[in-house]
Design an enzyme around this catalytic site. Sequence first.
Site, PDB file in Angstrom:
ATOM      1  CB  CYS A 271     -19.417 -41.003 -35.430  1.00  0.00           C
ATOM      2  SG  CYS A 271     -20.597 -41.892 -33.855  1.00  0.00           S
TER       3      CYS A 271
ATOM      4  CG  HIS B 242      -7.108 -35.661 -20.112  1.00  0.00           C
ATOM      5  ND1 HIS B 242      -7.015 -34.611 -19.057  1.00  0.00           N
ATOM      6  CD2 HIS B 242      -8.635 -35.418 -19.780  1.00  0.00           C
ATOM      7  CE1 HIS B 242      -8.018 -33.914 -18.214  1.00  0.00           C
ATOM      8  NE2 HIS B 242      -8.477 -34.953 -19.350  1.00  0.00           N
TER       9      HIS B 242
HETATM   10  C1  PEP Z   1     -18.936 -45.275 -29.419  1.00  0.00           C
HETATM   11  O1  PEP Z   1     -18.643 -45.094 -29.236  1.00  0.00           O
HETATM   12  O2  PEP Z   1     -18.167 -45.389 -30.838  1.00  0.00           O
HETATM   13  C2  PEP Z   1     -18.089 -42.952 -29.455  1.00  0.00           C
HETATM   14  C3  PEP Z   1     -17.906 -42.787 -31.345  1.00  0.00           C
HETATM   15  O3  PEP Z   1     -17.858 -42.202 -28.727  1.00  0.00           O
HETATM   16  P1  PEP Z   1     -16.733 -42.592 -27.768  1.00  0.00           P
HETATM   17  O4  PEP Z   1     -15.493 -42.866 -28.217  1.00  0.00           O
HETATM   18  O5  PEP Z   1     -16.199 -41.107 -27.846  1.00  0.00           O
HETATM   19  O6  PEP Z   1     -17.132 -43.055 -26.615  1.00  0.00           O
END
Ligand code: PEP
Length: 741
Positions: free
Chosen positions: A664, A351
């Site tokens: 991403c 968080h």
């Molecule tokens: C990732 O795993 O690269 C991703 C974008 O998801 P998170 O960081 O929210 O797990």
Amino acid sequence: MLKTLRDITQAVASAQNFHSALELIVTRTKVAMTTQCCSIYLLEDDNLVLSATDGLLQSAVGQVKMSLSEGLVGLAAEREEPINLADAHQHPRFKHFDQVEEASFRAFLAAPIVYQKRVLGVLVVQQADTRQFNEGEEAFLMTLAAQLAMAIKNQRKKAEAPDLLLFKGITAANGIAIAHALVLGGQIELQQPETKAVAIKDEVSRLIAAIETCKETLSTLSQRFENEEDNEVVSIFSALQSLLDNASLGGEYIKEVREGWSAVSAVSRVSLRYIEQFTQMQDLYLKERASDIRDLGLRVLRLLIEPERMGFEPDVPVILVTKEADATMLAEFPRHKLVGIVTEQGGVNSHAAILARALGVPAIIGVEGVLAARIDKKLLVINANRGQLLVSPSPTLIAEYRSLISAEKALQNQYSQELGLPAETIDGKRIHLYLNAGLLSSLASEIAEGSDGVGLYRTEIPFMLHQRFPSESEQVKVYRQVLDIACGKPVVMRTLDVGGDKPLSYFPIKEENPFLGWRGIRLSLDHPELFLVQLRAMIQASAGSRQLHILLPMVSNLDEIDQSITYLEQAFIELKSDLGDQIVKPKVGIMIEVPALLYQLAEVAKRVDFVSVGSNDLTQYMLAVDRNNPRVSTLYDCYHPGILRALKRARFDCWQYHLPVSVCGELAGEPIGVILLVAMGYDQLSMNQGSLARINYLLRRVSHSDLSELLEMALTLSSGQEVRELIREYFESRELSAILN
Ligand code: PEP
Ligand code: MG
């Protein structure tokens, strides 16, 4: 044996100072091993120095020194393994030191003290008779040395204050700041000693006062957030207030004091009792009350135990230092008073980390030993770009950091000026830049204007800030705001990705191995009632627009895709009768996070409209390294040539199967990562808002045709470090090094 080990380690960790910690080690170990002598040698400037002893002459402490190539103690450190000898005098490396008077000792056992691959010193036990220490004794000393390593390191840090102290942690949010430390509530636990009240009447008054103050704070907080964009946070505070009433928990605390318990014990007892009862309940709504009870219990305890620290509104901006920050703790701070966050625990997706990024406050997490170093009110420099925390820096250093901060601001301004211009390389290759977001406040409209859309909206974040599962209409409201802010541009909304390091306080999941457990789509498919509500909310929110793309997290097999699409169709059909042509079927994609999916892209392409590479999780699963564990953080490396090869291959496969692909994970917002990804052919990158302007600026200054050669070279290198060096040199040659700061 275990108890002895634990007792010694705990005593050392809580020793008053470094000297007494060392004294404790040697006296307690000597007793535990029933030997006649125990000594500890610590490595200082390449010499092992006798630092404490129980058995040798005290006058030798600090006097006896040897290099790693000298003596048996040196041998243990040099080889990084135990040396166990029945008669030390017979060994060719035995070296006699006049000052210690150890002639009477023959049996010798030494264990190196190693912390994160570095030898800190050697722990030695000796005995007069000639005998080999047995296997059990050797294992005990080894275990003790391993357990003491951390305590010694922390104690040493404490001892070194107030000289410049440098702590290292993991970057949770970039930036540099200078301010004094405010150490908050790290030590307070719900479990408190059971003590009786001395004067019941006084204790009741004290408790009532604490409850009232707590209520007032909660009320002020909810008012403060009512007018702000992130009204997701408001619900946290209002739900808590009513629980403190006399008819509820507040009354229970007081009843316990009237029965004779001290106020602190009363709050602790009531909280623990109710938490236990509520967590066992089947009903999700009731289960969630357990976290409210914990939160309130801790708030009231803090008021009772350290009243002067509560409701503390600093006069000047501070760097908050705490064990593990929670969303409420950060939200409580007036924004302009919080310039940095340092926590001992927590992960990059805790968080605290998520909020810090959303608020644009530099943050580092996993900073071991920072609470033990007693740095409250000391001047700090947080250099989150490098995961560093400097305590009591010299005026010269401060001046240097001040000019760094100004330089950084100037650079940011320079980058921001080009934000409205397209991210296009010198030779005309257009790269689409999207935003990663979770909090509404991090989606400021001007930034949404400077990007091509939202590439990843992490819906678990609004879920994490609630005290219960948000209802369908509450979700519709939030999702609609996100779509509105994006002004007609595409928005990729990811379905709930909780589990792993992202727990919901009201839906506790206890697992041995949470990253390999009930995460993301697995949880959604096991709870169609939650999944369908979320899908319906997303589709309703998108009525009248064509922006919505739905992304499924943590997919590990094709069946999960098929099942999810069936639910999506169901949700769509349910809404179609009411909303008719206002809604269109959203595009569907999956995250590529589980390595096995890299080999099934042909099949994936037949099922979905797009994929998004989650390099954060893909890296952790490919390298078998927990992305949140500070102990193995040096092994977590997205630039590992093996990962780069996989990413290159994935790009090629997506191209051959006509499957649109974006990235991403954090890699897509890092200058070095962007160079490599663009060279591989990725042209859709999604990143935190803090990276957008910088990456746009970078791309406008590189030539796509130069990059393929650079990538080919990178792929032949043997480590992530070498890859980073290579790209760094490239930046230098293009006078772009500043982009890495
Ligand atoms: C990732 O795993 O690269 C991703 C974008 O998801 P998170 O960081 O929210 O797990
Ligand atoms: Mg992920």
